[in-house]
Write a protein that holds these residues in place. Structure first.
Motif, PDB file in Angstrom:
ATOM      1  N   GLU A  41       0.868  -1.176   0.000  1.00 46.85           N
ATOM      2  CA  GLU A  41       0.000   0.000   0.000  1.00 46.85           C
ATOM      3  C   GLU A  41       0.905   1.225   0.000  1.00 46.85           C
ATOM      4  OE1 GLU A  41      -3.202   2.229   2.997  1.00 46.85           O
ATOM      5  OE2 GLU A  41      -2.512   0.182   3.406  1.00 46.85           O
ATOM      6  N   SER A  42       0.634   2.183  -0.873  1.00 48.05           N
ATOM      7  CA  SER A  42       1.512   3.338  -0.996  1.00 48.05           C
ATOM      8  C   SER A  42       0.710   4.644  -0.954  1.00 48.05           C
ATOM      9  CB  SER A  42       2.289   3.262  -2.316  1.00 48.05           C
ATOM     10  OG  SER A  42       3.140   4.373  -2.465  1.00 48.05           O
ATOM     11  N   LYS A  43       1.223   5.602  -0.194  1.00 44.16           N
ATOM     12  CA  LYS A  43       0.586   6.918  -0.093  1.00 44.16           C
ATOM     13  C   LYS A  43       1.667   7.999  -0.088  1.00 44.16           C
ATOM     14  CE  LYS A  43      -3.742   5.502   0.664  1.00 44.16           C
ATOM     15  NZ  LYS A  43      -4.879   5.807  -0.233  1.00 44.16           N
ATOM     16  N   THR A  44       1.393   9.110  -0.755  1.00 44.53           N
ATOM     17  CA  THR A  44       2.303  10.259  -0.754  1.00 44.53           C
ATOM     18  C   THR A  44       1.474  11.522  -0.565  1.00 44.53           C
ATOM     19  OG1 THR A  44       3.826   9.145  -2.266  1.00 44.53           O
ATOM     20  CG2 THR A  44       4.050  11.534  -2.063  1.00 44.53           C
ATOM     21  N   TRP A  45       1.962  12.381   0.345  1.00 42.53           N
ATOM     22  CA  TRP A  45       1.269  13.635   0.608  1.00 42.53           C
ATOM     23  C   TRP A  45       2.246  14.814   0.546  1.00 42.53           C
ATOM     24  CZ3 TRP A  45       0.830   9.409   3.908  1.00 42.53           C
ATOM     25  CH2 TRP A  45      -0.434   8.809   4.027  1.00 42.53           C
ATOM     26  N   LEU A  46       1.832  15.903  -0.076  1.00 46.49           N
ATOM     27  CA  LEU A  46       2.499  17.184   0.116  1.00 46.49           C
ATOM     28  C   LEU A  46       1.925  17.795   1.378  1.00 46.49           C
ATOM     29  CD1 LEU A  46       2.576  18.661  -3.490  1.00 46.49           C
ATOM     30  CD2 LEU A  46       4.565  18.064  -2.090  1.00 46.49           C
ATOM     31  N   VAL A  47       2.743  18.526   2.123  1.00 45.17           N
ATOM     32  CA  VAL A  47       2.339  19.032   3.438  1.00 45.17           C
ATOM     33  C   VAL A  47       2.684  20.514   3.550  1.00 45.17           C
ATOM     34  CG1 VAL A  47       2.578  18.735   5.935  1.00 45.17           C
ATOM     35  CG2 VAL A  47       2.888  16.762   4.414  1.00 45.17           C
ATOM     36  N   ASN A  48       1.721  21.282   4.020  1.00 43.89           N
ATOM     37  CA  ASN A  48       1.974  22.691   4.332  1.00 43.89           C
ATOM     38  C   ASN A  48       2.703  22.757   5.673  1.00 43.89           C
ATOM     39  OD1 ASN A  48       1.857  25.373   5.178  1.00 43.89           O
ATOM     40  ND2 ASN A  48      -0.120  25.726   4.202  1.00 43.89           N
ATOM     41  N   PRO A  49       3.975  23.225   5.680  1.00 45.24           N
ATOM     42  CA  PRO A  49       4.751  23.182   6.929  1.00 45.24           C
ATOM     43  C   PRO A  49       4.450  24.317   7.897  1.00 45.24           C
ATOM     44  CG  PRO A  49       6.088  24.120   5.197  1.00 45.24           C
ATOM     45  CD  PRO A  49       4.776  23.727   4.550  1.00 45.24           C
ATOM     46  N   GLU A  50       3.585  25.239   7.491  1.00 40.23           N
ATOM     47  CA  GLU A  50       3.212  26.380   8.332  1.00 40.23           C
ATOM     48  C   GLU A  50       4.424  27.248   8.693  1.00 40.23           C
ATOM     49  OE1 GLU A  50      -0.404  25.366  11.010  1.00 40.23           O
ATOM     50  OE2 GLU A  50       0.899  23.603  11.100  1.00 40.23           O
ATOM     51  N   MET A  51       5.410  27.240   7.815  1.00 45.45           N
ATOM     52  CA  MET A  51       6.592  28.093   7.951  1.00 45.45           C
ATOM     53  C   MET A  51       7.217  28.219   6.571  1.00 45.45           C
ATOM     54  SD  MET A  51       9.406  25.483   9.698  1.00 45.45           S
ATOM     55  CE  MET A  51      10.748  26.651   9.544  1.00 45.45           C
ATOM     56  N   PRO A  52       7.992  29.260   6.321  1.00 49.72           N
ATOM     57  CA  PRO A  52       8.627  29.406   5.007  1.00 49.72           C
ATOM     58  C   PRO A  52       9.617  28.281   4.732  1.00 49.72           C
ATOM     59  CG  PRO A  52       8.665  31.487   6.223  1.00 49.72           C
ATOM     60  CD  PRO A  52       8.226  30.432   7.194  1.00 49.72           C
ATOM     61  N   ILE A  53       9.658  27.834   3.486  1.00 49.83           N
ATOM     62  CA  ILE A  53      10.640  26.832   3.072  1.00 49.83           C
ATOM     63  C   ILE A  53      11.872  27.574   2.563  1.00 49.83           C
ATOM     64  CG2 ILE A  53      11.115  24.875   1.567  1.00 49.83           C
ATOM     65  CD1 ILE A  53       8.069  24.491   1.311  1.00 49.83           C
ATOM     66  N   PRO A  54      13.023  27.401   3.185  1.00 46.94           N
ATOM     67  CA  PRO A  54      14.233  28.102   2.731  1.00 46.94           C
ATOM     68  C   PRO A  54      14.569  27.748   1.282  1.00 46.94           C
ATOM     69  CG  PRO A  54      14.582  27.112   4.883  1.00 46.94           C
ATOM     70  CD  PRO A  54      13.289  26.561   4.368  1.00 46.94           C
ATOM     71  N   PRO A  55      15.014  28.722   0.502  1.00 48.16           N
ATOM     72  CA  PRO A  55      15.381  28.448  -0.898  1.00 48.16           C
ATOM     73  C   PRO A  55      16.398  27.322  -1.040  1.00 48.16           C
ATOM     74  CG  PRO A  55      15.303  30.815  -0.506  1.00 48.16           C
ATOM     75  CD  PRO A  55      15.125  30.152   0.831  1.00 48.16           C
ATOM     76  N   ALA A  56      17.328  27.212  -0.077  1.00 46.21           N
ATOM     77  CA  ALA A  56      18.332  26.150  -0.149  1.00 46.21           C
ATOM     78  C   ALA A  56      17.685  24.771  -0.076  1.00 46.21           C
ATOM     79  CB  ALA A  56      19.347  26.312   0.979  1.00 46.21           C
ATOM     80  N   SER A  57      16.606  24.645   0.723  1.00 46.47           N
ATOM     81  CA  SER A  57      15.898  23.366   0.815  1.00 46.47           C
ATOM     82  C   SER A  57      15.083  23.105  -0.445  1.00 46.47           C
ATOM     83  CB  SER A  57      14.988  23.359   2.042  1.00 46.47           C
ATOM     84  OG  SER A  57      15.746  23.483   3.231  1.00 46.47           O
TER      85      SER A  57
END
Length: 259
Positions: A41-57
């Motif tokens: 069984e496979s699942k993938t989710w995008l998640v809102n981290p409730e904080m800015p994502i650094p450009p380096a990441s």
């Protein structure tokens, strides 16, 4: 070689805002659940981290603030994620040092009482490093003879990790047992009571501090001799799982006194 399982095992990978276990947040999670009968069984989710994502990441995993702006938060997904893994052992690539600690922080932050007491963890990276010393892409090429397309996407890394472990079991059949408890012990670098390694086990198997002025001392002794230290630890910037372990030790000591 297929995995010899006595219970389900969840291979998973996280993409995050950074590498600080206590502070950074998940932006993508992929889980591949493999059952003892071979079903998956496979699942993938995008998640809102409730904080800015650094450009380096973002440069590493390709996930930007705009991409996750309308996605659910981890807390909104937490019960679904926990229900998928709650009956399973866990496996990943560098998962013992990063993915499992981050997952634990996110679940505890979401008021889900996650712990590893009823499960084992298999870190495929550790098997690879002990045997060959390479990256996941190189491991996939070395063991499976394939190029890892879409590296640093959670789903590609998760499925590659699963394939690598199966190939490792074939290649090292004289050295590795197809048994999750054995693989967990083989991939554990050191025995710690918490993921971050602030609390270790001494030679007698008792919890002891690994840092600071009480380094090497039994946790129970420090709590007895300096009660204020426990309060300081709970209010300081330590991972939630470390605080959970400390609280459990304190409650255990209290119960022992009462009995």
């Amino acid at each position: 070689m297929e995995l010899n399982l006595s219970k389900p095992i969840c291979f998973f990978d996280l993409e995050t805002t950074g590498i600080d276990v206590a502070r950074d947040r998940v932006v993508e999670i992929s889980i591949l659940k493999v059952f003892p009968n071979g079903n998956k069984e496979s699942k993938t989710w995008l998640v809102n981290p409730e904080m800015p994502i650094p450009p380096a990441s973002s440069a590493i995993h390709g996930i930007t603030d705009e991409k996750v702006a309308n996605e659910p938060t981890f807390k909104e997904l937490s019960k679904t994620i926990y229900n998928m893994i709650k009956d399973s052992d866990l496996a990943g690539y560098n998962s013992n040092r990063f993915d499992i600690p981050v997952l634990a922080e996110e679940l505890l932050r979401s008021d889900i009482d996650f712990d590893m007491g009823s499960r084992v963890a298999v870190d495929v990276q550790t098997i690879f490093h002990k045997m060959e010393q390479r990256t996941l892409s190189a491991a996939y090429k070395f063991y499976c003879g394939k190029s890892l397309e879409d590296a640093h996407t959670a789903e590609a890394d998760t499925n590659a990790t699963y394939e690598v472990l199966k190939s490792q079991l074939d290649r090292y059949k004289d050295d590795l047992e197809n048994n999750m408890k054995f693989l967990s012990e083989f991939t554990t670098r050191k025995q710690t009571a918490d993921f971050a390694g602030f609390i270790i086990f001494n030679e007698d198997g008792e919890e002891a501090f690994s840092f600071g002025k009480h380094k090497g001392k039994r946790v129970e002794d420090v709590m007895e001799q300096e009660p204020g230290y426990f309060g300081w630890l709970l209010n300081a910037d330590f991972p939630l799982y470390t605080k959970k372990v400390l609280t459990a030790i304190k409650l255990r000591k209290l119960n022992n006194k009462l009995n």
